[in-house]
Write a protein that holds these residues in place. Structure first.
Motif, short mmCIF file in Angstrom:
data_model
loop_
_atom_site.label_atom_id
_atom_site.label_comp_id
_atom_site.label_asym_id
_atom_site.label_seq_id
_atom_site.Cartn_x
_atom_site.Cartn_y
_atom_site.Cartn_z
N VAL A 152 -22.50 -24.83 60.00
CA VAL A 152 -22.32 -25.32 61.37
C VAL A 152 -22.64 -26.80 61.34
CG1 VAL A 152 -23.13 -25.15 63.75
CG2 VAL A 152 -22.90 -23.07 62.35
N VAL A 153 -21.70 -27.61 61.83
CA VAL A 153 -21.81 -29.06 61.71
C VAL A 153 -21.63 -29.72 63.08
CG1 VAL A 153 -21.00 -29.03 59.30
CG2 VAL A 153 -19.35 -29.29 61.16
N PRO A 154 -22.01 -31.00 63.19
CA PRO A 154 -21.82 -31.69 64.47
C PRO A 154 -20.37 -31.58 64.95
CG PRO A 154 -23.11 -33.04 62.99
CD PRO A 154 -22.62 -31.87 62.18
N GLY A 155 -20.22 -31.35 66.25
CA GLY A 155 -18.90 -31.18 66.85
C GLY A 155 -18.53 -29.73 67.05
N ASP A 156 -19.23 -28.83 66.34
CA ASP A 156 -18.96 -27.40 66.51
C ASP A 156 -19.52 -26.92 67.85
OD1 ASP A 156 -17.71 -27.12 64.06
OD2 ASP A 156 -19.45 -26.25 63.05
N VAL A 157 -18.88 -25.90 68.39
CA VAL A 157 -19.38 -25.22 69.59
C VAL A 157 -19.75 -23.81 69.16
CG1 VAL A 157 -18.81 -24.39 71.90
CG2 VAL A 157 -17.94 -26.61 71.12
N ALA B 28 -23.18 -15.28 65.90
CA ALA B 28 -22.83 -16.65 66.26
C ALA B 28 -21.44 -16.94 65.72
CB ALA B 28 -23.84 -17.64 65.69
N PHE B 29 -20.61 -17.55 66.55
CA PHE B 29 -19.23 -17.86 66.19
C PHE B 29 -18.95 -19.34 66.40
CE2 PHE B 29 -19.29 -13.47 67.60
CZ PHE B 29 -18.48 -12.81 66.69
N VAL B 30 -18.10 -19.90 65.57
CA VAL B 30 -17.47 -21.19 65.82
C VAL B 30 -15.98 -20.88 65.89
CG1 VAL B 30 -16.96 -23.49 64.94
CG2 VAL B 30 -19.27 -22.57 64.71
N GLY B 31 -15.40 -21.04 67.06
CA GLY B 31 -14.03 -20.56 67.26
C GLY B 31 -14.04 -19.05 67.10
N ASP B 32 -13.13 -18.54 66.29
CA ASP B 32 -13.06 -17.10 66.04
C ASP B 32 -13.80 -16.68 64.78
OD1 ASP B 32 -11.55 -16.62 68.32
OD2 ASP B 32 -9.65 -16.95 67.27
N LYS B 33 -14.42 -17.66 64.08
CA LYS B 33 -15.10 -17.35 62.82
C LYS B 33 -16.57 -17.05 63.04
CE LYS B 33 -12.14 -19.97 59.74
NZ LYS B 33 -12.10 -20.92 58.64
N LYS B 34 -16.99 -15.89 62.53
CA LYS B 34 -18.41 -15.53 62.61
C LYS B 34 -19.16 -16.38 61.59
CE LYS B 34 -19.41 -11.16 62.72
NZ LYS B 34 -19.75 -9.78 62.31
N VAL B 35 -20.19 -17.12 62.05
CA VAL B 35 -20.95 -17.98 61.15
C VAL B 35 -22.32 -17.40 60.81
CG1 VAL B 35 -19.74 -20.07 61.86
CG2 VAL B 35 -21.86 -19.44 63.03
N LYS C 71 -26.06 -7.39 77.54
CA LYS C 71 -25.27 -8.35 76.76
C LYS C 71 -25.37 -9.75 77.34
CE LYS C 71 -20.51 -9.24 75.37
NZ LYS C 71 -19.14 -8.74 75.33
N VAL C 72 -25.25 -10.74 76.46
CA VAL C 72 -25.14 -12.13 76.88
C VAL C 72 -24.19 -12.85 75.93
CG1 VAL C 72 -27.08 -13.00 75.50
CG2 VAL C 72 -26.44 -14.18 77.59
N VAL C 73 -23.45 -13.80 76.49
CA VAL C 73 -22.67 -14.75 75.68
C VAL C 73 -23.06 -16.13 76.19
CG1 VAL C 73 -20.39 -15.58 75.00
CG2 VAL C 73 -20.77 -13.13 75.37
N ALA C 74 -23.59 -16.95 75.28
CA ALA C 74 -24.05 -18.29 75.62
C ALA C 74 -23.37 -19.31 74.72
CB ALA C 74 -25.57 -18.38 75.49
N ILE C 75 -23.42 -20.56 75.13
CA ILE C 75 -22.79 -21.65 74.40
C ILE C 75 -23.84 -22.68 74.01
CG2 ILE C 75 -21.10 -23.55 74.56
CD1 ILE C 75 -19.84 -20.69 74.58
N LYS C 76 -23.74 -23.16 72.76
CA LYS C 76 -24.56 -24.26 72.25
C LYS C 76 -23.61 -25.29 71.67
CE LYS C 76 -27.66 -26.78 70.07
NZ LYS C 76 -27.71 -28.09 70.69
N ASN C 77 -23.56 -26.47 72.28
CA ASN C 77 -22.76 -27.57 71.74
C ASN C 77 -23.58 -28.30 70.69
OD1 ASN C 77 -20.44 -27.32 73.55
ND2 ASN C 77 -21.90 -27.89 75.14
N VAL C 78 -23.08 -28.34 69.48
CA VAL C 78 -23.79 -28.96 68.37
C VAL C 78 -23.38 -30.43 68.30
CG1 VAL C 78 -24.26 -28.86 65.89
CG2 VAL C 78 -23.80 -26.75 67.17
N THR C 79 -24.35 -31.34 68.50
CA THR C 79 -24.04 -32.77 68.52
C THR C 79 -24.80 -33.51 67.43
OG1 THR C 79 -25.79 -33.27 70.11
CG2 THR C 79 -23.63 -32.68 71.02
N ILE C 80 -24.25 -34.62 66.98
CA ILE C 80 -24.83 -35.39 65.89
C ILE C 80 -26.21 -35.94 66.25
CG2 ILE C 80 -23.71 -37.57 66.53
CD1 ILE C 80 -24.43 -36.26 62.94
#
Length: 143
Positions: free
Chosen positions: A99-104, A125-132, A33-42
């Motif tokens: 998924v839009v700028p500012g989302d994690v 892939a999730f943004v907050g608790d929502k599966k995207v 298993k892996v959990v990673a983070i992608k910060n979505v920027t403009i």
């Protein structure tokens, strides 16, 4: 808590800017298993054309981010270190929300099957608790 920084991830996978989508790994169990983070920027290159006036992260790049994340628990296994995990197939892809700028993006991939030179992962892939988005991916391990 950061388990691997972006630089440490680049020591594992070959991807580089502008097609490198992992900012950090926050959970890792090699081979499982892996959990990673992608910060979505403009300022992401793809937002210039997708879409002017309404920036939306392309779904295919969300899947790419999941594939990059999913290769990490495979390549952390001793027998695969120093190799590359290639995306060999995708099934059951679903997109549920923009998924839009500012989302994690929180990228979670569970390795559900492991063979001699291949693995199957289930990515979400999730943004907050929502599966995207979600996808079943096959990885082929090689040099």
């Amino acid at each position: 808590m950061t388990i691997l920084t972006a630089q440490e991830v680049m020591d594992i996978i070959p991807n580089r800017y502008p097609i490198f989508f992992i900012d950090k790994v926050v959970e890792l169990v090699p081979g499982e298993k892996v959990v990673a983070i992608k910060n979505v920027t403009i300022n992401e290159q793809f937002f210039q054309g997708h879409f002017p006036g309404e920036p939306v992260m392309p779904g295919v790049l969300i899947i790419e981010a999941l594939a990059q994340a999913g290769s990490i628990p495979l390549l952390k296994l001793e027998q695969f270190q120093g190799q590359t995990a290639y995306l060999g197939g995708m099934n059951k892809i679903k997109f549920r929300q923009k998924v839009v700028p500012g989302d994690v993006l929180r990228l979670q991939v569970d390795i559900v099957k492991l063979k001699k030179f291949a693995g199957i992962g289930y990515g979400q892939a999730f943004v907050g608790d929502k599966k995207v988005a979600e996808v079943e991916m096959t990885f082929i391990i090689g040099r």
